[in-house]
Structure formats: structure tokens, C-alpha cells
Scaffold this active site. Structure first.
Site, PDB file in Angstrom:
ATOM      1  N   ASP A  18      36.272  31.912  36.713  1.00 11.11           N
ATOM      2  CA  ASP A  18      37.583  32.509  36.988  1.00 11.11           C
ATOM      3  C   ASP A  18      38.250  33.070  35.742  1.00 11.11           C
ATOM      4  OD1 ASP A  18      38.010  29.882  36.070  1.00 11.11           O
ATOM      5  OD2 ASP A  18      39.837  29.632  37.243  1.00 11.11           O
ATOM      6  N   THR A 194      46.085  28.869  44.526  1.00  8.39           N
ATOM      7  CA  THR A 194      44.814  29.420  44.039  1.00  8.39           C
ATOM      8  C   THR A 194      43.636  29.005  44.919  1.00  8.39           C
ATOM      9  OG1 THR A 194      44.310  27.607  42.504  1.00  8.39           O
ATOM     10  CG2 THR A 194      45.677  29.409  41.674  1.00  8.39           C
ATOM     11  N   LEU A 236      39.784  31.839  43.121  1.00  9.94           N
ATOM     12  CA  LEU A 236      40.292  32.783  42.129  1.00  9.94           C
ATOM     13  C   LEU A 236      41.525  32.210  41.430  1.00  9.94           C
ATOM     14  CD1 LEU A 236      39.845  35.961  44.335  1.00  9.94           C
ATOM     15  CD2 LEU A 236      38.475  35.342  42.334  1.00  9.94           C
ATOM     16  N   HIS A 237      41.349  31.065  40.785  1.00 11.17           N
ATOM     17  CA  HIS A 237      42.483  30.390  40.156  1.00 11.17           C
ATOM     18  C   HIS A 237      43.145  31.269  39.093  1.00 11.17           C
ATOM     19  CE1 HIS A 237      40.874  26.861  42.148  1.00 11.17           C
ATOM     20  NE2 HIS A 237      39.725  26.986  41.482  1.00 11.17           N
ATOM     21  N   ASP A 238      42.412  31.563  38.035  1.00 16.77           N
ATOM     22  CA  ASP A 238      42.994  32.294  36.902  1.00 16.77           C
ATOM     23  C   ASP A 238      43.312  33.755  37.214  1.00 16.77           C
ATOM     24  OD1 ASP A 238      42.830  29.941  35.487  1.00 16.77           O
ATOM     25  OD2 ASP A 238      40.945  30.463  34.507  1.00 16.77           O
TER      26      ASP A 238
END
Length: 304
Positions: A18, A194, A236-238
Site C-alpha cells: 500500500d 481503509t 488500500l490503506h495508505d
């Protein structure tokens, strides 16, 4: 037209793909002017080489890259992993990719203080570098244009399956405590949102069709990530934290007070949220996301 947001990125790029996706999104967003990248946690020389490789493929070798703290702030907690081996990204000869010798915290301080009110800091790893910068220069937070973090888990209704403590905070809860009590108004993008957004095989193929070496590298990094290889998607955390700067309307934020748990057998690193008077508020926390719109936006940007 509005001037682009001048951004510093602090990242633990490596094991999870990510961070790679977030950096690629930043590089593909004309709304952002990337001023520098700092690396944190574990094998920071390896992380810096990964960043430098992506910048070289993007034709952005002008962007400085600095190494920061390898260990949590107090040095009493183990590093959860040392870093990613760079498989599929780093090649023989890439050992020569050389980051700046200036420490990440010093670079953050110098850049922000030389440009008061103009620099937005996006932290998508453990908050050690940011905390150290806050300790070294107490005026830092009042000179930032903004501070966004991918961190924490609120675990509200419908999110009781989330861990008590999210990785970035759990990796250095003392650093997170320093940041959330620094006086900064933090924009926090937690696991609650997220974990609702993902990239899938069709999206990765669209990214690859962009046709440049950078597109191929990003697509291949996603495919090599174990979770994606097994399940056909990855969260898709970041990238969502990065997108909150470019497209904040994709998320719904609530003003809350955040405390970080520093002790206990179950919840060290837990982020505890409560409502309160205005003078207690220290974070704007994302609690809802337009997942289809964000996923479409991400793939379109990365495949451009």
C-alpha cells in the site's frame, strides 16, 4: 487554479504494497507537489532505495529522500519486521541508489520551518520520525499546513472485527501519543475506512496498461504481495490517506478526541475516540468512505 499542495511523505514502504501504491498516486496527482520523502521503521536504507527506484522510474530524481528512525522511539518494543526484500523492484546495481545523509526528522523540521504554513505532512508508517521532529522543534505543528496520518482503528458499529490496535500505532504507540498530544489538528484515516476499499486483478491490469516501467513495477508489486496473490485483492490503506488530500470529499470526517493506549495486556497501541468540547478535539477522523468512487479514482490515476 489552486496551487498544488506542497507535501512531505513519511513512509515505511516495504512489506505491504500500500505504501508503493500511495507513492505512485502522489506522483500521478498534479494537485500535489512532492517536496521530499522520509523513511521510517526497520530497514530504512532498503526502504529508501525502494523509494529512489520509484522516483527514478517516474523521472523525479530531483526529490530528496532521507532515512529516519529504525527503532521505536523508546527502543523498548521489537520491530515487527525489518522490511521488504524489494523483490520485483530492486535489481543488481540498485545498491548504488543513495539517499540523503540528512536525518529524516531534521529534514522535516528544516523544510517546514523554512516554509511556514505551506507544507502538508502525510505519515503512512509508524509515527516515530514525526514524533521526534515534534520533540526537537515544538513550533513544528503550528507551522505545518496540515498533518494527515494513516493510523488507528476506532472500531465503531460494524467494525468490531478490526484489531484493537492498528499496525502503525502498535509499532510505536509512544510516538503516536506524542503526535496526538502535540497540539496538531490531525487528519486521521483509520482502518475503519481503509478496510472498505481494495484494488482487484482487473484494476491491476489497467494499471499495467499504462505502459511505462513505473506502471509495470507498481502492477508487479501488487501481484507479488502475498495477500493479493492468495485472495486476488488487497486493501488500500495508505492510498486512501493520500487521496484524502487530493479528494477529501470522498471521505466523511468527524471531529473527535483521540487518546493512545500505552499499557495493558490486550490493547497497547489502541486509539480511543471520544466526543468532547472544542478544546479537547485533536483529530478529524474519517469514519465513512465512498468506496466505489475512490477505487475508480485510484485506478484511473495510476493507469494514466
Amino acid at each position: 487554479m489552486l496551487a498544488p499542495t506542497r507535501l512531505l511523505l513519511d513512509t515505511d514502504i516495504g512489506t505491504d504494497v500500500d505504501d508503493c501504491l500511495a507513492l505512485a498516486l502522489i506522483l500521478r496527482s498534479p494537485e500535489i507537489q512532492l517536496e521530499g520523502v522520509t523513511c521510517v521503521y526497520g530497514d530504512v536504507p532498503l526502504r529508501a532505495r525502494m523509494v529512489l527506484k520509484m522516483l527514478r522510474l517516474a523521472g523525479r530524481e530531483d526529490i530528496p529522500v532521507c532515512m529516519g528512525c529504525r527503532k521505536p522511539l523508546l527502543g523498548i518494543r521489537p520491530v515487527y519486521w525489518a522490511g521488504h526484500e524489494g523483490r520485483g523492484m530492486l535489481e543488481p546495481g540498485d545498491e548504488s541508489l543513495a539517499p540523503s545523509q540528512e536525518h529524516a526528522a531534521d529534514f522535516i523540521i528544516r523544510t517546514v520551518m523554512a516554509n511556514p504554513g505551506e507544507i502538508h505532512l502525510l505519515a503512512i508508517g509508524p509515527l516515530t520520525n514525526v514524533a521526534l521532529a515534534c520533540l526537537r522543534e515544538p513550533r513544528l505543528v503550528e507551522n505545518l499546513a496540515g498533518l494527515t496520518v494513516m493510523a488507528g482503528a476506532i472500531r465503531g458499529r460494524g467494525a468490531f472485527d478490526l484489531p484493537y490496535a492498528e499496525h502503525n500505532v502498535r509499532s510505536d504507540p509512544e510516538a503516536a501519543h506524542i503526535v496526538f498530544t502535540s497540539g496538531a489538528r490531525v487528519r486521521m484515516v483509520p482502518l475503519d475506512v481503509t478496510m472498505r476499499v481494495a484494488v482487484r486483478r482487473d484494476g491491476v491490469e489497467r494499471i499495467r496498461q499504462g505502459g511505462t516501467p513505473l506502471h509495470e513495477l507498481v502492477a508487479r508489486q501488487v501481484e507479488l504481495y502475498p495477500h493479493f496473490a492468495e485472495h486476488g485483492f488487497t486493501y488500500l490503506h495508505d492510498p486512501l490517506a493520500a487521496a484524502s488530500i487530493v479528494r477529501p470529499e470522498l471521505l466523511a470526517f468527524e471531529a473527535l478526541h483521540i487518546d493512545v493506549e500505552l499499557a495493558g495486556s490486550h490493547a497497547v497501541g489502541a486509539t480511543l475516540a471520544r466526543q468532547g468540547a472544542d478544546d479537547l478535539i485533536n483529530a478529524d477522523v474519517a469514519l465513512a468512505v465512498d468506496a466505489p468512487a475512490f477505487e475508480s479514482f485510484l485506478v484511473e490515476r495510476l493507469s494514466s
